[in-house]
Design an enzyme around this catalytic site. Structure first.
Site, PDB file in Angstrom:
ATOM      1  N   GLU A  42      -7.090   9.828   4.424  1.00  0.00           N
ATOM      2  CA  GLU A  42      -6.139   8.710   4.446  1.00  0.00           C
ATOM      3  C   GLU A  42      -5.077   9.051   5.480  1.00  0.00           C
ATOM      4  O   GLU A  42      -4.398  10.066   5.363  1.00  0.00           O
ATOM      5  CB  GLU A  42      -5.503   8.570   3.057  1.00  0.00           C
ATOM      6  N   ARG A  46       2.928   6.120   8.682  1.00  0.00           N
ATOM      7  CA  ARG A  46       4.352   6.490   8.661  1.00  0.00           C
ATOM      8  C   ARG A  46       4.817   7.021  10.003  1.00  0.00           C
ATOM      9  O   ARG A  46       5.987   7.339  10.161  1.00  0.00           O
ATOM     10  CB  ARG A  46       4.599   7.607   7.636  1.00  0.00           C
ATOM     11  N   THR A  70       0.095   4.303   2.982  1.00  0.00           N
ATOM     12  CA  THR A  70       1.466   3.798   3.075  1.00  0.00           C
ATOM     13  C   THR A  70       1.475   2.374   3.641  1.00  0.00           C
ATOM     14  O   THR A  70       2.310   2.020   4.461  1.00  0.00           O
ATOM     15  CB  THR A  70       2.384   4.729   3.908  1.00  0.00           C
ATOM     16  N   LYS A 130      -3.306   3.991  -7.795  1.00  0.00           N
ATOM     17  CA  LYS A 130      -2.685   5.232  -7.353  1.00  0.00           C
ATOM     18  C   LYS A 130      -1.549   5.508  -8.328  1.00  0.00           C
ATOM     19  O   LYS A 130      -0.881   4.571  -8.780  1.00  0.00           O
ATOM     20  CB  LYS A 130      -2.162   5.012  -5.930  1.00  0.00           C
TER      21      LYS A 130
END
Ligand code: 3PG
Length: 216
Positions: A42, A46, A70, A130
Site C-alpha cells: 500500500e 501522503r 490514505t 481497517k
C-alpha cells in the site's frame, strides 16, 4: 476481480504500508519485498513521490498488487483507479467515497473503530474494515470487544502493529490481515537498506506460516 484482491490479501495476511519520498526507491523497495515473499503493498498518498512511485511500480513490476493508501476523497480515488491501482485504503469511513468505490467496483478498505462507525459501514454493505490506529486504540483487546456484537465483521488493524504483536492479532478469526510499516521502515527506505527490508519480510512471512500451521 474484487474477491481475488481480498483473497490475495488474506493469503498474504500482511499489507506493507509505505511512505515513499523518492520515486527511485520504488522499484528496489518492491524487489526487497518480493525477495522476502510479499507481492503486495500500500503506497500512502501522503508524499509527492507517491503517485510517480505507483506509476513506476505498475509499469515495471506488474506482479505486484498495488493499493493506494490514505485516500481521503473521490478525487484521489479516481486518480488511483486511473493509474491502475488494485485497491484503496482510507483511514476513516466516508460514505461518498465508499459509495463511489462500490459503483466503480473498486475494492476499498475504509477505517472504522467505534460501534457507530461499524454499524454505519454494515448498513452500507461493508464487512471488512481497517482498524486504525490499532495500538493507540487498545489493540487486540479493543477489537475483540468490538467483534462480539459484530460477528460478521473482520478487521485489518494498522498503526503500531509490529513483529512483537503480530501473532496476537493474527491468531483471532476476526482479524483478516494486518498492515503496517515495521517491515518497510521509512529510515530503511531512506537509506536504501532494502536487504534489511527483505530480512524483516522473510521473518514476518515465516512467523505467519507458523501462526497458520499452529491454528490448524
Ligand atoms: C497506516 O497508515 O496504516 C499507518 O500509518 C501505519 O502505521 P505504522 O506506521 O504504525 O505501522
Amino acid at each position: 476481480m474484487e474477491n481475488q484482491i481480498w483473497t490475495q490479501i488474506q493469503q498474504q495476511a500482511v499489507i506493507p504500508v509505505i511512505v515513499i519520498h523518492k520515486v527511485e526507491q520504488a522499484l528496489p523497495l518492491c524487489d526487497g519485498l518480493q525477495e522476502g515473499g510479499i507481492n503486495l503493498l500500500e503506497i500512502t498518498l501522503r508524499t509527492e513521490a507517491a503517485i510517480p512511485a505507483i506509476k513506476e511500480i505498475l509499469s515495471y513490476r506488474p506482479k505486484m498488487l498495488v493499493g493506494a493508501g490514505t485516500v481521503l476523497n473521490i478525487r484521489q480515488a479516481k486518480q488511483a483507479l486511473d493509474l491502475g491501482c488494485q485497491f484503496l485504503v482510507s483511514p476513516g469511513l466516508d460514505e461518498e467515497l465508499v459509495d463511489w468505490a462500490a459503483l466503480s467496483s473498486f475494492p476499498i478498505l475504509p477505517g472504522a473503530m467505534t460501534p457507530s462507525e461499524i454499524m454505519h459501514g454494515i448498513h452500507m454493505g461493508l464487512e471488512l474494515f481497517k482498524f486504525f490506529p490499532a495500538e493507540a486504540m487498545g489493540g487486540i483487546n479493543t477489537i475483540k470487544a468490538l467483534s462480539d456484537p459484530f460477528p460478521q465483521v473482520q478487521f485489518i488493524p494498522t498503526g503500531g502493529v509490529n513483529s512483537g504483536n503480530l501473532t496476537a492479532y493474527l491468531r483471532q478469526k476476526f482479524i483478516f490481515a494486518v498492515g503496517g510499516s515495521w517491515m518497510t521502515r521509512p529510515d530503511w527506505i531512506e537509506t536504501g537498506d532494502f536487504t534489511r527490508i527483505t530480512q524483516e519480510v522473510r521473518s514476518t512471512m515465516e512467523k505467519i506460516k507458523w501462526i497458520k500451521e499452529s491454528a490448524q
